[in-house]
Design a protein around this motif. Structure first.
Motif, PDB file in Angstrom:
ATOM      1  N   TRP A  11      10.736  22.069  -6.861  1.00  0.00           N
ATOM      2  CA  TRP A  11       9.346  22.900  -7.744  1.00  0.00           C
ATOM      3  C   TRP A  11       9.295  24.602  -8.240  1.00  0.00           C
ATOM      4  CZ3 TRP A  11       8.220  20.153 -11.963  1.00  0.00           C
ATOM      5  CH2 TRP A  11       8.281  19.078 -12.094  1.00  0.00           C
ATOM      6  N   SER A  12       9.051  25.317  -6.494  1.00  0.00           N
ATOM      7  CA  SER A  12       9.331  27.025  -6.521  1.00  0.00           C
ATOM      8  C   SER A  12      10.543  26.996  -7.050  1.00  0.00           C
ATOM      9  CB  SER A  12       9.632  26.307  -5.437  1.00  0.00           C
ATOM     10  OG  SER A  12       9.506  28.132  -5.057  1.00  0.00           O
ATOM     11  N   GLN A  13      11.086  26.487  -7.526  1.00  0.00           N
ATOM     12  CA  GLN A  13      12.484  27.071  -8.794  1.00  0.00           C
ATOM     13  C   GLN A  13      12.312  26.585  -9.736  1.00  0.00           C
ATOM     14  OE1 GLN A  13      15.152  24.968  -6.250  1.00  0.00           O
ATOM     15  NE2 GLN A  13      16.429  26.513  -4.667  1.00  0.00           N
ATOM     16  N   ARG A  14      11.716  25.814  -9.703  1.00  0.00           N
ATOM     17  CA  ARG A  14      11.167  25.281 -11.490  1.00  0.00           C
ATOM     18  C   ARG A  14      11.164  25.876 -12.263  1.00  0.00           C
ATOM     19  NH1 ARG A  14      12.183  18.567 -11.374  1.00  0.00           N
ATOM     20  NH2 ARG A  14      14.040  18.054 -11.157  1.00  0.00           N
ATOM     21  N   TRP A  15       9.675  25.983 -11.652  1.00  0.00           N
ATOM     22  CA  TRP A  15       8.376  27.157 -11.605  1.00  0.00           C
ATOM     23  C   TRP A  15       8.781  28.689 -11.935  1.00  0.00           C
ATOM     24  CZ3 TRP A  15       4.858  25.330 -14.759  1.00  0.00           C
ATOM     25  CH2 TRP A  15       4.196  23.962 -14.661  1.00  0.00           C
ATOM     26  N   PHE A  16       9.799  29.020 -11.100  1.00  0.00           N
ATOM     27  CA  PHE A  16      10.444  29.948 -10.803  1.00  0.00           C
ATOM     28  C   PHE A  16      11.758  31.219 -12.011  1.00  0.00           C
ATOM     29  CE2 PHE A  16      13.908  33.862 -10.263  1.00  0.00           C
ATOM     30  CZ  PHE A  16      12.710  34.978 -10.936  1.00  0.00           C
ATOM     31  N   SER A  17      12.240  29.397 -12.898  1.00  0.00           N
ATOM     32  CA  SER A  17      13.079  29.443 -13.877  1.00  0.00           C
ATOM     33  C   SER A  17      11.969  29.571 -15.096  1.00  0.00           C
ATOM     34  CB  SER A  17      13.632  28.091 -14.100  1.00  0.00           C
ATOM     35  OG  SER A  17      14.305  28.012 -13.062  1.00  0.00           O
ATOM     36  N   ILE A  18      10.882  28.248 -15.493  1.00  0.00           N
ATOM     37  CA  ILE A  18      10.042  28.670 -16.317  1.00  0.00           C
ATOM     38  C   ILE A  18       9.184  30.472 -16.569  1.00  0.00           C
ATOM     39  CG2 ILE A  18       8.023  28.129 -17.109  1.00  0.00           C
ATOM     40  CD1 ILE A  18       8.306  25.398 -16.042  1.00  0.00           C
ATOM     41  N   TYR A  19       9.184  30.646 -16.019  1.00  0.00           N
ATOM     42  CA  TYR A  19       8.795  31.705 -15.447  1.00  0.00           C
ATOM     43  C   TYR A  19       9.389  32.719 -16.099  1.00  0.00           C
ATOM     44  CZ  TYR A  19       6.804  36.507 -13.741  1.00  0.00           C
ATOM     45  OH  TYR A  19       6.008  37.693 -13.659  1.00  0.00           O
ATOM     46  N   LEU A  20      10.712  32.604 -15.868  1.00  0.00           N
ATOM     47  CA  LEU A  20      11.642  33.697 -16.093  1.00  0.00           C
ATOM     48  C   LEU A  20      11.764  33.911 -17.626  1.00  0.00           C
ATOM     49  CD1 LEU A  20      13.500  36.451 -15.138  1.00  0.00           C
ATOM     50  CD2 LEU A  20      15.138  34.398 -14.230  1.00  0.00           C
ATOM     51  N   PHE A  63      -1.190  30.421 -19.816  1.00  0.00           N
ATOM     52  CA  PHE A  63      -2.043  29.240 -19.803  1.00  0.00           C
ATOM     53  C   PHE A  63      -0.929  27.940 -18.908  1.00  0.00           C
ATOM     54  CE2 PHE A  63      -2.084  24.510 -20.386  1.00  0.00           C
ATOM     55  CZ  PHE A  63      -3.390  24.156 -21.150  1.00  0.00           C
ATOM     56  N   LEU A  64       0.181  28.353 -18.604  1.00  0.00           N
ATOM     57  CA  LEU A  64       0.854  27.180 -17.728  1.00  0.00           C
ATOM     58  C   LEU A  64       0.956  28.590 -16.125  1.00  0.00           C
ATOM     59  CD1 LEU A  64       3.488  25.424 -18.443  1.00  0.00           C
ATOM     60  CD2 LEU A  64       1.541  24.685 -18.632  1.00  0.00           C
ATOM     61  N   ASN A  65       0.721  29.592 -16.261  1.00  0.00           N
ATOM     62  CA  ASN A  65       1.018  30.380 -14.923  1.00  0.00           C
ATOM     63  C   ASN A  65       2.169  29.841 -13.780  1.00  0.00           C
ATOM     64  OD1 ASN A  65       0.327  32.286 -13.273  1.00  0.00           O
ATOM     65  ND2 ASN A  65      -1.933  31.445 -11.664  1.00  0.00           N
ATOM     66  N   PRO A  66       2.923  30.354 -15.112  1.00  0.00           N
ATOM     67  CA  PRO A  66       3.811  29.789 -13.493  1.00  0.00           C
ATOM     68  C   PRO A  66       4.306  30.728 -12.012  1.00  0.00           C
ATOM     69  CG  PRO A  66       5.278  30.749 -15.554  1.00  0.00           C
ATOM     70  CD  PRO A  66       3.244  30.486 -15.702  1.00  0.00           C
ATOM     71  N   SER A  67       4.352  31.517 -11.958  1.00  0.00           N
ATOM     72  CA  SER A  67       4.426  32.470 -11.371  1.00  0.00           C
ATOM     73  C   SER A  67       3.218  32.143  -9.784  1.00  0.00           C
ATOM     74  CB  SER A  67       3.985  34.126 -11.822  1.00  0.00           C
ATOM     75  OG  SER A  67       3.066  34.437 -11.458  1.00  0.00           O
ATOM     76  N   GLY A  68       2.016  31.871 -10.550  1.00  0.00           N
ATOM     77  CA  GLY A  68       1.520  31.966  -9.574  1.00  0.00           C
ATOM     78  C   GLY A  68       1.912  29.746  -8.837  1.00  0.00           C
TER      79      GLY A  68
END
Length: 122
Positions: A11-20, A63-68
């Motif tokens: 999930w950490s990798q997924r959120w980083f990808s979304i952020y990027l 809204f999603l704050n993917p980096s956080g």
């Protein structure tokens, strides 16, 4: 606990990808819309569409704050790795301890893992 660690890593990798992805979309489209605004570009529909994509991607980032979320999951991976290492170390020394010491350690590990799960859900 190993599954918990691996799930958080994924999930950490997924959120980083979304952020990027959304960060790049926001930067690229806002740059393009700025250039087209100050040029002699007359097609207002395309300009509106590009500006709209930039705005939507910036909104999603806010809204999603993917980096956080990525940071939170990464911290869970670190904490669960440390807890797993403590469990493995204690497991090796288990024959040298009394029953009360073992129960105290198990209780402590259980509380730490419950805290870790609670933190990952917030």
């Amino acid at each position: 606990m190993e599954k918990f660690k691996n799930d958080n890593k994924i999930w950490s990798q997924r959120w980083f990808s979304i952020y990027l992805i959304f960060g790049l979309i926001a930067v690229i489209f806002s740059s393009i819309s700025a250039i087209l605004t100050f040029s002699d570009f007359t097609n207002k529909i395309i300009l509106f569409f590009i500006t709209f994509l930039s705005t939507v991607s910036a909104y999603i980032l806010t809204f999603l704050n993917p980096s956080g979320r990525e940071e939170k999951r990464r911290q869970c991976v670190k904490r669960s790795s440390a807890l797993l290492e403590k469990v493995k170390t204690t497991k090796r020394l288990i024959g040298l301890k009394t029953e009360i010491d073992i129960l105290d350690k198990l209780s402590s590990f259980s509380e730490q893992f419950a805290s870790l799960i609670e933190d990952s859900l917030n």
